[in-house]
Enzyme design. Sequence first.
Site, PDB file in Angstrom:
ATOM      1  N   HIS A 114      27.232 -87.275 -17.429  1.00  0.00           N
ATOM      2  CA  HIS A 114      28.193 -87.992 -18.261  1.00  0.00           C
ATOM      3  C   HIS A 114      27.468 -89.243 -18.760  1.00  0.00           C
ATOM      4  O   HIS A 114      27.771 -90.355 -18.367  1.00  0.00           O
ATOM      5  CB  HIS A 114      29.432 -88.341 -17.419  1.00  0.00           C
ATOM      6  CG  HIS A 114      30.590 -88.857 -18.213  1.00  0.00           C
ATOM      7  ND1 HIS A 114      30.629 -88.858 -19.585  1.00  0.00           N
ATOM      8  CD2 HIS A 114      31.773 -89.390 -17.813  1.00  0.00           C
ATOM      9  CE1 HIS A 114      31.783 -89.372 -19.979  1.00  0.00           C
ATOM     10  NE2 HIS A 114      32.489 -89.698 -18.921  1.00  0.00           N
ATOM     11  N   LYS A 117      40.773 -67.697 -26.275  1.00  0.00           N
ATOM     12  CA  LYS A 117      40.896 -66.276 -26.610  1.00  0.00           C
ATOM     13  C   LYS A 117      39.593 -65.536 -26.355  1.00  0.00           C
ATOM     14  O   LYS A 117      39.379 -64.429 -26.840  1.00  0.00           O
ATOM     15  CB  LYS A 117      41.292 -66.110 -28.078  1.00  0.00           C
ATOM     16  CG  LYS A 117      42.629 -66.734 -28.421  1.00  0.00           C
ATOM     17  CD  LYS A 117      43.000 -66.445 -29.869  1.00  0.00           C
ATOM     18  CE  LYS A 117      44.185 -67.288 -30.329  1.00  0.00           C
ATOM     19  NZ  LYS A 117      43.795 -68.236 -31.375  1.00  0.00           N
ATOM     20  N   ARG A 154      40.963 -90.552 -21.349  1.00  0.00           N
ATOM     21  CA  ARG A 154      40.234 -91.826 -21.313  1.00  0.00           C
ATOM     22  C   ARG A 154      38.937 -91.762 -22.124  1.00  0.00           C
ATOM     23  O   ARG A 154      38.677 -92.603 -22.984  1.00  0.00           O
ATOM     24  CB  ARG A 154      39.909 -92.119 -19.849  1.00  0.00           C
ATOM     25  CG  ARG A 154      39.545 -93.500 -19.515  1.00  0.00           C
ATOM     26  CD  ARG A 154      39.335 -93.580 -18.010  1.00  0.00           C
ATOM     27  NE  ARG A 154      40.576 -93.447 -17.268  1.00  0.00           N
ATOM     28  CZ  ARG A 154      41.360 -94.479 -16.957  1.00  0.00           C
ATOM     29  NH1 ARG A 154      41.015 -95.693 -17.303  1.00  0.00           N
ATOM     30  NH2 ARG A 154      42.474 -94.302 -16.284  1.00  0.00           N
ATOM     31  N   THR A 155      38.134 -90.757 -21.842  1.00  0.00           N
ATOM     32  CA  THR A 155      36.846 -90.634 -22.527  1.00  0.00           C
ATOM     33  C   THR A 155      37.039 -90.325 -24.016  1.00  0.00           C
ATOM     34  O   THR A 155      36.346 -90.865 -24.872  1.00  0.00           O
ATOM     35  CB  THR A 155      36.006 -89.526 -21.861  1.00  0.00           C
ATOM     36  OG1 THR A 155      35.844 -89.843 -20.482  1.00  0.00           O
ATOM     37  CG2 THR A 155      34.638 -89.408 -22.502  1.00  0.00           C
ATOM     38  N   ARG A 159      33.111 -82.328 -24.294  1.00  0.00           N
ATOM     39  CA  ARG A 159      33.301 -82.326 -22.849  1.00  0.00           C
ATOM     40  C   ARG A 159      33.655 -80.901 -22.446  1.00  0.00           C
ATOM     41  O   ARG A 159      34.415 -80.214 -23.131  1.00  0.00           O
ATOM     42  CB  ARG A 159      34.424 -83.269 -22.453  1.00  0.00           C
ATOM     43  CG  ARG A 159      34.547 -83.412 -20.940  1.00  0.00           C
ATOM     44  CD  ARG A 159      35.709 -84.310 -20.627  1.00  0.00           C
ATOM     45  NE  ARG A 159      35.816 -84.611 -19.215  1.00  0.00           N
ATOM     46  CZ  ARG A 159      35.376 -85.730 -18.658  1.00  0.00           C
ATOM     47  NH1 ARG A 159      34.753 -86.636 -19.378  1.00  0.00           N
ATOM     48  NH2 ARG A 159      35.550 -85.952 -17.384  1.00  0.00           N
TER      49      ARG A 159
END
Lengths: 153, 307
Positions: B129, B80, B51-52, B101
């Site tokens: 956020h 890794k 969504r974001t 994010r």
Amino acid sequence: MMVRNKELQVAALKNGTAIDHIPSEYLFKVVSLLGIEHLSTRVTIGYNLDSKKMGTKGIIKIADKFFEEDEINRISLIAPSVNLNIIKDFEVIEKKQVNLPDELYGLVKCNNPKCITNNEPMQTRFHVIDKDNVTLRCHYCEMKIKKEEIELL
Amino acid sequence: MNTKSLVSIVDFSKDDILRLIGTAECFERNPNRGLLEGKVCATLFFEPSTRTRLSFETAINRLGGRIIGFSDAATTSSSKGETLKDTIMMVSNYADLIIMRHYLEGAARYASEVTDIPIINAGDGANQHPSQTMLDIYSIYKTQGRLDNLQITVVGDLKYGRTVHSLIVGMSHFNPTFHFVAPEELKIPELYKHFCETNGIRYHEHTEFSEEVINLSDILYMTRVQRERFTDLIEYEKVKNVYVLRNNMLSHSKDNLKILHPLPRINEIANDVDNNPKAYYIEQARNGVFARQAIICDALGIEVVSG
Ligand SMILES: [Zn+2]
């Protein structure tokens, strides 16, 4: 001999710093926080000495070493009431208290396991948001830590 | 340390918020502008959030920018064992802006300290956020025509809900009155009550989600009550259907009331509310693109002329 302070007679310092009134349980933590084990000058450490104020206490005497403010303030979190005696020619020329700085770098562990500082090779950083009650806020995850929750690195 | 980054809503002053609202309005009038022509934006999603990511990538595409990045850390070198610092420094060689994010809290703040290109935080764990907060504030502004002196009721998980915490901070510049409606286990943390008190913000706490509190609200901000937040599952069973908005609860609400929700919802807004003109949560998501266009241009120092 001009030694005025009886406590200093244990091992008189010509020049250097005597750190007094260290809580016994934190003595060796203070030693390591100040990096004393890396010094090459003469150091005398007194452990579990009698203290009227504290029951027992620790003392550290370091020859030819004068700490910078932010160097010595690192110990303020665990030993807020220590006295610093700056000695020149066997005389205490200055007495200092330690102060909690506004920010703490690389000293305290963040209690949030999901904080970036616990997952990345990096230095922690805290803002001291309440000096009287010793409340810290992590610069990264913004979590607040109260005095009794503080864990040193 | 670069100063154009947006890591936390506390980085924004009242003037910043008002300026961004003005810019978002410009983009709503005309979203397609070639302001990012020749620019490369990186969207680094160490934790997936479709969504974001779609909202940010739509914003970039409408501005004519190019996108590089990944949508899941499992496909990157960080899986890794590469440090965040190395990933950020590597991407900084390629991109003009990083939107990231991350599942770890504080990741975006740290990233902003290891690079000179601006970082936009698209969510760092349970912490911040800020683009969500900007779209919430923009939605409030659009539906009310103002930000000042509003009665804002927030319902649901007020303990862990980061959108709620950021909304309190973001709206604190505009003299709101908050009504906090939550079950005992999920009530608003002391920290935020203290924040309200020190900033002179009125608030009232309620455990009952009543029509009385709905009827005095200008904004009703609903959030999810998630089962995993409860230590006591019996408690969850007791409250899971209590903090649910149904259409018949809205019959005496104010004409200007609008219902917001950061989405996705579970059951906290009944389907029969969707057709009520006071339901705003779908349009709210659309506002996210305009708010993010404004945030991106702000971070890159691109001036947006109205029209
Ligand atoms: Zn932290």
